[in-house]
Design a protein around this motif. Structure first.
Motif, PDB file in Angstrom:
ATOM      1  N   ASP A  26      -2.854 -19.647   6.310  1.00 36.13           N
ATOM      2  CA  ASP A  26      -3.284 -18.189   6.980  1.00 36.13           C
ATOM      3  C   ASP A  26      -2.643 -17.153   6.260  1.00 36.13           C
ATOM      4  OD1 ASP A  26      -5.040 -19.660   8.527  1.00 36.13           O
ATOM      5  OD2 ASP A  26      -3.791 -19.883   9.961  1.00 36.13           O
ATOM      6  N   LYS A  27      -3.050 -16.139   6.066  1.00 35.92           N
ATOM      7  CA  LYS A  27      -2.640 -14.970   5.635  1.00 35.92           C
ATOM      8  C   LYS A  27      -2.006 -14.064   6.847  1.00 35.92           C
ATOM      9  CE  LYS A  27      -5.392 -13.229   1.710  1.00 35.92           C
ATOM     10  NZ  LYS A  27      -6.173 -12.027   1.270  1.00 35.92           N
ATOM     11  N   LEU A  28      -0.791 -13.714   6.372  1.00 33.83           N
ATOM     12  CA  LEU A  28      -0.108 -12.901   7.510  1.00 33.83           C
ATOM     13  C   LEU A  28      -0.512 -11.535   7.498  1.00 33.83           C
ATOM     14  CD1 LEU A  28       3.579 -14.067   6.823  1.00 33.83           C
ATOM     15  CD2 LEU A  28       1.887 -14.667   8.705  1.00 33.83           C
ATOM     16  N   ILE A  29      -1.062 -11.125   6.306  1.00 35.88           N
ATOM     17  CA  ILE A  29      -1.640  -9.756   6.299  1.00 35.88           C
ATOM     18  C   ILE A  29      -3.127  -9.822   6.060  1.00 35.88           C
ATOM     19  CG2 ILE A  29      -1.441  -7.489   5.010  1.00 35.88           C
ATOM     20  CD1 ILE A  29       1.347  -8.124   4.222  1.00 35.88           C
ATOM     21  N   PRO A  30      -3.723  -9.051   6.987  1.00 36.29           N
ATOM     22  CA  PRO A  30      -5.468  -9.032   6.495  1.00 36.29           C
ATOM     23  C   PRO A  30      -5.729  -8.381   5.405  1.00 36.29           C
ATOM     24  CG  PRO A  30      -4.940  -7.757   8.447  1.00 36.29           C
ATOM     25  CD  PRO A  30      -3.690  -8.533   7.983  1.00 36.29           C
ATOM     26  N   ASP A  31      -6.984  -8.682   4.766  1.00 32.57           N
ATOM     27  CA  ASP A  31      -7.496  -8.014   3.769  1.00 32.57           C
ATOM     28  C   ASP A  31      -8.005  -6.559   4.377  1.00 32.57           C
ATOM     29  OD1 ASP A  31      -7.274  -9.828   1.720  1.00 32.57           O
ATOM     30  OD2 ASP A  31      -9.261 -10.975   2.210  1.00 32.57           O
ATOM     31  N   PRO A  32      -7.831  -5.415   3.338  1.00 29.68           N
ATOM     32  CA  PRO A  32      -8.085  -4.396   4.105  1.00 29.68           C
ATOM     33  C   PRO A  32      -9.572  -4.128   4.119  1.00 29.68           C
ATOM     34  CG  PRO A  32      -7.704  -4.180   1.656  1.00 29.68           C
ATOM     35  CD  PRO A  32      -7.234  -5.799   2.099  1.00 29.68           C
ATOM     36  N   LEU A  33     -10.072  -3.548   4.909  1.00 30.75           N
ATOM     37  CA  LEU A  33     -11.540  -3.175   5.128  1.00 30.75           C
ATOM     38  C   LEU A  33     -12.111  -2.419   4.175  1.00 30.75           C
ATOM     39  CD1 LEU A  33     -11.571  -1.974   8.773  1.00 30.75           C
ATOM     40  CD2 LEU A  33     -12.351  -4.365   7.967  1.00 30.75           C
ATOM     41  N   PRO A  34     -13.535  -2.979   3.613  1.00 25.34           N
ATOM     42  CA  PRO A  34     -13.887  -2.212   2.305  1.00 25.34           C
ATOM     43  C   PRO A  34     -14.240  -0.719   2.668  1.00 25.34           C
ATOM     44  CG  PRO A  34     -15.436  -3.863   3.282  1.00 25.34           C
ATOM     45  CD  PRO A  34     -14.031  -4.026   4.094  1.00 25.34           C
TER      46      PRO A  34
END
Length: 123
Positions: A2-10
């Motif tokens: 799991d990623k700790l930092i989510p992907d930025p919103l497009p």
């Protein structure tokens, strides 16, 4: 994993926002071009007349370079002595400023002396 930092919103821009941004860029380009033209390419040749120096104090045009350099050397030497005497009456930051001015005068005097040596080498 799991990623700790989510992907930025497009980034979602609407066509209206894109058009406004493009219009702002065009206005900025136009303003920049007008400013550059105003200072670098004046449209009216009479608008940017070259500065004419005062003729109240004028050096004779036929004075030779050696005489001009010799006079400049003497003037700089006099200025150096005057600022040195002035600095002796000061203290603290004002004295440091005056001594800094003297150093600049001495450096200019050295440059003028070198130019004088090139015009009339003393062998």
């Amino acid at each position: 994993m799991d990623k700790l930092i989510p992907d930025p919103l497009p980034e979602t821009t609407t066509p209206l926002e894109a058009a406004i941004h493009a219009e702002d860029l065009a206005k900025n380009r136009e303003a920049t071009q007008r400013a550059l033209d105003y200072y670098l390419n004046p449209a009216d040749p009479n608008a940017a007349k070259p500065r004419r120096p005062s003729t109240m104090f004028q050096i004779a045009p036929n004075v030779d370079t050696e005489s001009l350099l010799a006079h400049a050397t003497e003037s700089l030497a006099s200025a150096s002595v005057m600022i040195s005497d002035f600095a002796n009456n000061l203290s603290g930051p004002q004295r440091n400023t005056a001594l800094g001015i003297q150093q600049i005068i001495v450096l200019a005097e050295l440059a003028v002396n070198r130019a004088l040596d090139r015009v009339d080498p003393q062998t």
